[in-house]
Design a protein around this motif. Structure first.
Motif, PDB file in Angstrom:
ATOM      1  N   LEU A 162       0.822  -1.197   0.000  1.00 19.48           N
ATOM      2  CA  LEU A 162       0.000   0.000   0.000  1.00 19.48           C
ATOM      3  C   LEU A 162       0.862   1.257   0.000  1.00 19.48           C
ATOM      4  O   LEU A 162       1.996   1.241   0.512  1.00 19.48           O
ATOM      5  N   PRO A 163       0.352   2.352  -0.545  1.00 19.80           N
ATOM      6  CA  PRO A 163       1.077   3.628  -0.454  1.00 19.80           C
ATOM      7  C   PRO A 163       1.090   4.129   0.990  1.00 19.80           C
ATOM      8  O   PRO A 163       0.308   3.673   1.832  1.00 19.80           O
ATOM      9  N   ASP A 164       1.965   5.074   1.286  1.00 23.99           N
ATOM     10  CA  ASP A 164       2.133   5.558   2.658  1.00 23.99           C
ATOM     11  C   ASP A 164       0.880   6.208   3.223  1.00 23.99           C
ATOM     12  O   ASP A 164       0.717   6.272   4.445  1.00 23.99           O
ATOM     13  N   ASN A 165      -0.005   6.681   2.347  1.00 27.03           N
ATOM     14  CA  ASN A 165      -1.206   7.368   2.838  1.00 27.03           C
ATOM     15  C   ASN A 165      -2.390   6.432   3.058  1.00 27.03           C
ATOM     16  O   ASN A 165      -3.491   6.885   3.333  1.00 27.03           O
ATOM     17  N   LYS A 166      -2.159   5.112   2.937  1.00 25.91           N
ATOM     18  CA  LYS A 166      -3.210   4.123   3.166  1.00 25.91           C
ATOM     19  C   LYS A 166      -2.745   3.110   4.205  1.00 25.91           C
ATOM     20  O   LYS A 166      -1.543   2.828   4.327  1.00 25.91           O
ATOM     21  N   ILE A 167      -3.690   2.546   4.921  1.00 22.98           N
ATOM     22  CA  ILE A 167      -3.370   1.543   5.930  1.00 22.98           C
ATOM     23  C   ILE A 167      -4.464   0.483   5.960  1.00 22.98           C
ATOM     24  O   ILE A 167      -5.640   0.787   5.739  1.00 22.98           O
ATOM     25  N   ALA A 168      -4.075  -0.765   6.222  1.00 23.41           N
ATOM     26  CA  ALA A 168      -5.024  -1.870   6.340  1.00 23.41           C
ATOM     27  C   ALA A 168      -5.419  -2.034   7.804  1.00 23.41           C
ATOM     28  O   ALA A 168      -4.566  -2.091   8.688  1.00 23.41           O
ATOM     29  N   ASP A 169      -6.716  -2.124   8.054  1.00 17.91           N
ATOM     30  CA  ASP A 169      -7.243  -2.277   9.410  1.00 17.91           C
ATOM     31  C   ASP A 169      -8.054  -3.562   9.474  1.00 17.91           C
ATOM     32  O   ASP A 169      -9.079  -3.695   8.800  1.00 17.91           O
ATOM     33  N   ILE A 170      -7.587  -4.526  10.262  1.00 19.29           N
ATOM     34  CA  ILE A 170      -8.255  -5.821  10.396  1.00 19.29           C
ATOM     35  C   ILE A 170      -9.124  -5.826  11.648  1.00 19.29           C
ATOM     36  O   ILE A 170      -8.675  -5.456  12.734  1.00 19.29           O
ATOM     37  N   GLU A 171     -10.371  -6.262  11.485  1.00 14.81           N
ATOM     38  CA  GLU A 171     -11.319  -6.314  12.598  1.00 14.81           C
ATOM     39  C   GLU A 171     -12.072  -7.643  12.555  1.00 14.81           C
ATOM     40  O   GLU A 171     -12.112  -8.313  11.516  1.00 14.81           O
ATOM     41  N   ILE A 172     -12.673  -7.999  13.685  1.00 12.77           N
ATOM     42  CA  ILE A 172     -13.522  -9.187  13.735  1.00 12.77           C
ATOM     43  C   ILE A 172     -14.865  -8.819  14.359  1.00 12.77           C
ATOM     44  O   ILE A 172     -14.970  -7.853  15.121  1.00 12.77           O
ATOM     45  N   VAL A 173     -15.895  -9.581  13.993  1.00 11.55           N
ATOM     46  CA  VAL A 173     -17.206  -9.479  14.622  1.00 11.55           C
ATOM     47  C   VAL A 173     -17.500 -10.841  15.244  1.00 11.55           C
ATOM     48  O   VAL A 173     -17.663 -11.834  14.531  1.00 11.55           O
ATOM     49  N   ASN A 174     -17.498 -10.866  16.557  1.00  9.02           N
ATOM     50  CA  ASN A 174     -17.751 -12.102  17.298  1.00  9.02           C
ATOM     51  C   ASN A 174     -19.076 -11.938  18.043  1.00  9.02           C
ATOM     52  O   ASN A 174     -19.217 -11.042  18.870  1.00  9.02           O
ATOM     53  N   LEU A 175     -20.033 -12.794  17.723  1.00  7.52           N
ATOM     54  CA  LEU A 175     -21.349 -12.699  18.347  1.00  7.52           C
ATOM     55  C   LEU A 175     -21.366 -13.179  19.790  1.00  7.52           C
ATOM     56  O   LEU A 175     -22.331 -12.951  20.509  1.00  7.52           O
ATOM     57  N   PHE A 176     -20.291 -13.854  20.189  1.00  7.22           N
ATOM     58  CA  PHE A 176     -20.341 -14.583  21.454  1.00  7.22           C
ATOM     59  C   PHE A 176     -19.533 -13.892  22.543  1.00  7.22           C
ATOM     60  O   PHE A 176     -18.479 -13.318  22.292  1.00  7.22           O
ATOM     61  N   GLU A 177     -20.038 -14.003  23.766  1.00  8.60           N
ATOM     62  CA  GLU A 177     -19.400 -13.442  24.933  1.00  8.60           C
ATOM     63  C   GLU A 177     -19.340 -14.493  26.035  1.00  8.60           C
ATOM     64  O   GLU A 177     -20.031 -15.504  25.976  1.00  8.60           O
ATOM     65  N   HIS A 178     -18.493 -14.223  27.019  1.00  6.17           N
ATOM     66  CA  HIS A 178     -18.488 -15.081  28.208  1.00  6.17           C
ATOM     67  C   HIS A 178     -19.866 -15.084  28.850  1.00  6.17           C
ATOM     68  O   HIS A 178     -20.510 -14.042  28.946  1.00  6.17           O
ATOM     69  N   LYS A 179     -20.325 -16.237  29.273  1.00  6.15           N
ATOM     70  CA  LYS A 179     -21.519 -16.283  30.115  1.00  6.15           C
ATOM     71  C   LYS A 179     -21.071 -16.543  31.547  1.00  6.15           C
ATOM     72  O   LYS A 179     -19.954 -17.012  31.788  1.00  6.15           O
ATOM     73  N   ASP A 180     -21.920 -16.198  32.460  1.00  9.26           N
ATOM     74  CA  ASP A 180     -21.617 -16.521  33.855  1.00  9.26           C
ATOM     75  C   ASP A 180     -21.634 -18.035  33.988  1.00  9.26           C
ATOM     76  O   ASP A 180     -22.592 -18.699  33.600  1.00  9.26           O
ATOM     77  N   GLY A 181     -20.570 -18.586  34.498  1.00  4.64           N
ATOM     78  CA  GLY A 181     -20.523 -20.035  34.622  1.00  4.64           C
ATOM     79  C   GLY A 181     -19.139 -20.528  34.925  1.00  4.64           C
ATOM     80  O   GLY A 181     -18.255 -19.768  35.348  1.00  4.64           O
ATOM     81  N   ASP A 182     -18.927 -21.799  34.688  1.00  8.02           N
ATOM     82  CA  ASP A 182     -17.677 -22.442  35.061  1.00  8.02           C
ATOM     83  C   ASP A 182     -16.499 -21.921  34.248  1.00  8.02           C
ATOM     84  O   ASP A 182     -16.628 -21.613  33.061  1.00  8.02           O
ATOM     85  N   THR A 183     -15.351 -21.860  34.901  1.00  4.31           N
ATOM     86  CA  THR A 183     -14.092 -21.565  34.229  1.00  4.31           C
ATOM     87  C   THR A 183     -13.433 -22.879  33.843  1.00  4.31           C
ATOM     88  O   THR A 183     -13.262 -23.769  34.684  1.00  4.31           O
ATOM     89  N   ILE A 184     -13.094 -23.003  32.574  1.00  3.15           N
ATOM     90  CA  ILE A 184     -12.571 -24.259  32.027  1.00  3.15           C
ATOM     91  C   ILE A 184     -11.148 -24.035  31.533  1.00  3.15           C
ATOM     92  O   ILE A 184     -10.881 -23.101  30.774  1.00  3.15           O
ATOM     93  N   THR A 185     -10.229 -24.873  31.945  1.00  3.24           N
ATOM     94  CA  THR A 185      -8.858 -24.853  31.433  1.00  3.24           C
ATOM     95  C   THR A 185      -8.480 -26.260  30.997  1.00  3.24           C
ATOM     96  O   THR A 185      -9.103 -27.248  31.392  1.00  3.24           O
ATOM     97  N   PHE A 186      -7.436 -26.321  30.170  1.00  4.87           N
ATOM     98  CA  PHE A 186      -7.005 -27.600  29.601  1.00  4.87           C
ATOM     99  C   PHE A 186      -5.540 -27.850  29.929  1.00  4.87           C
ATOM    100  O   PHE A 186      -4.741 -26.913  29.995  1.00  4.87           O
ATOM    101  N   PRO A 187      -5.181 -29.135  30.117  1.00  3.63           N
ATOM    102  CA  PRO A 187      -3.807 -29.460  30.513  1.00  3.63           C
ATOM    103  C   PRO A 187      -2.797 -29.394  29.376  1.00  3.63           C
ATOM    104  O   PRO A 187      -1.593 -29.408  29.619  1.00  3.63           O
ATOM    105  N   LYS A 188      -3.272 -29.344  28.110  1.00  4.84           N
ATOM    106  CA  LYS A 188      -2.344 -29.271  26.981  1.00  4.84           C
ATOM    107  C   LYS A 188      -3.043 -28.667  25.765  1.00  4.84           C
ATOM    108  O   LYS A 188      -4.268 -28.605  25.699  1.00  4.84           O
ATOM    109  N   ASN A 189      -2.221 -28.206  24.817  1.00  4.08           N
ATOM    110  CA  ASN A 189      -2.743 -27.647  23.576  1.00  4.08           C
ATOM    111  C   ASN A 189      -3.241 -28.767  22.665  1.00  4.08           C
ATOM    112  O   ASN A 189      -2.704 -29.883  22.684  1.00  4.08           O
ATOM    113  N   GLY A 190      -4.261 -28.484  21.846  1.00  3.70           N
ATOM    114  CA  GLY A 190      -4.674 -29.488  20.874  1.00  3.70           C
ATOM    115  C   GLY A 190      -6.059 -29.258  20.313  1.00  3.70           C
ATOM    116  O   GLY A 190      -6.840 -28.451  20.823  1.00  3.70           O
ATOM    117  N   PHE A 191      -6.349 -30.018  19.234  1.00  4.59           N
ATOM    118  CA  PHE A 191      -7.648 -29.974  18.584  1.00  4.59           C
ATOM    119  C   PHE A 191      -8.648 -30.915  19.252  1.00  4.59           C
ATOM    120  O   PHE A 191      -9.774 -31.044  18.787  1.00  4.59           O
TER     121      PHE A 191
END
Length: 329
Positions: A162-191
């Motif tokens: 892009l030229p110096d007078n332009k910039i790329a702005d990345i955004e997301i729209v996430n419909l979901f929020e934390h609900k009141d409830g249990d906190t969940i963690t995992f012992p390792k990374n993975g699918f």
């Protein structure tokens, strides 16, 4: 800037005219395109001007705007994809497409936050897919249009200057929020996960979801880097007592089950800022939103683009709408 469906003949005309394009469509129609300055991913689902639609004959086209100084295509494999940020343009952004269920998909999802210069340069993109009835029968693919190379495991990137007078702005729209409830963690990374800590207490995660009648349409949500990031449920393997996800969970991150969304389309409309379409370059939305919200024939304001098997806004996302605008500095 062009963001809409075209027929094959129209796309061929654009390619032969030398235009730089980002394309999405069925594998068979993409194979019939001539070589040129384009990249593509397989997908037959789209959000077009008239609403959500499925087509195996049309091609969704995102055209580079006239202000762009130049662009180049780069292909990565499972190992070299770690250079994706380092290789990005100094002033501009990258558009990446990766095939679903490939080793590169897994590598990027698990390790992108460890890549050199992670998030130092704007990166937007998506995970290619297939017709839902063809899952397990046909592999998703990406295309390097400059050579007409078809890739089942790798990533294709269009780097845009892009030229110096332009910039790329990345955004997301996430419909979901934390609900009141249990906190969940995992012992390792993975699918997938067999065990999780629920408010610090270790238990089988499949049993937890079943015993609490958790709606698997609602993702896990975590605050990561100051943004709410979803991890969507794929399935519960009752035989293995294992939960499979569409994106990885990460060790030590606090997750919660998302709050219920009453009306997807209204929530999208509410969360998309006015005027975004005026400077929109590219957007994509998740196939899970398309299915769960029954978006066929419905519009998500004025944002159009492929309906994908995962979204990329610096890192892999699920059940999210991602977009990039090109703005004046």
């Amino acid at each position: 800037m062009t963001n809409k469906l075209f027929d094959k003949e129209q796309v061929i005309e654009m390619i032969n005219a030398g235009e730089s394009l980002i394309l999405a469509g069925d594998e068979n129609v993409l194979k019939e395109l001539p070589a040129g300055a384009w990249i593509a991913g397989t997908i037959p689902y789209f959000m077009d001007k008239e609403g959500g639609v499925s087509s195996c004959t049309s091609i969704f086209v995102t055209q580079l705007p006239k202000c762009v100084l130049g662009s180049s295509v780069k292909v990565y494999d499972t190992k070299s994809v770690e250079n994706i940020y380092r290789d990005g343009p100094e002033h501009g952004f990258g558009v990446v497409i990766i095939p679903a269920s490939s080793k590169t998909h897994s590598s990027f999802a698990l390790d992108s936050h460890k890549y050199e210069d992670f998030a130092s340069k704007p990166l937007i993109g998506w995970i290619s897919g297939v017709l839902l009835e063809d899952l397990g029968k046909i592999s998703p693919k990406v295309f390097d249009g400059t050579t007409k190379q078809i890739i089942e495991d790798g990533a294709v990137v269009l780097n845009v200057e892009l030229p110096d007078n332009k910039i790329a702005d990345i955004e997301i729209v996430n419909l979901f929020e934390h609900k009141d409830g249990d906190t969940i963690t995992f012992p390792k990374n993975g699918f997938n996960a067999k065990e999780a800590f629920i408010n610090g207490e270790k238990m089988n995660f499949a049993d937890y979801l079943s015993e609490n009648n958790i709606d698997l349409k609602l993702p896990l949500v975590a605050d990561m880097y100051g943004a709410m990031i979803n991890t969507s449920f794929q399935s519960i393997n009752e035989d293995e007592k294992q939960v499979d996800f569409y994106a990885p969970v990460f060790e030590g991150v606090n997750y919660k089950i998302a709050a219920q969304t009453e009306d997807y389309v209204k929530t999208f409309t509410k969360n998309i800022p006015d005027g975004v379409s005026e400077n929109l370059f590219f957007s994509c939305n998740c196939i899970l939103n398309y299915l769960y919200a029954e978006l066929e024939g419905k519009k998500t304001k004025d944002l159009t683009g492929p309906i994908t098997f995962g979204e990329i806004a610096y890192q892999l996302l699920n059940q999210t709408l991602a977009y990039v605008t090109i703005e004046d500095v």
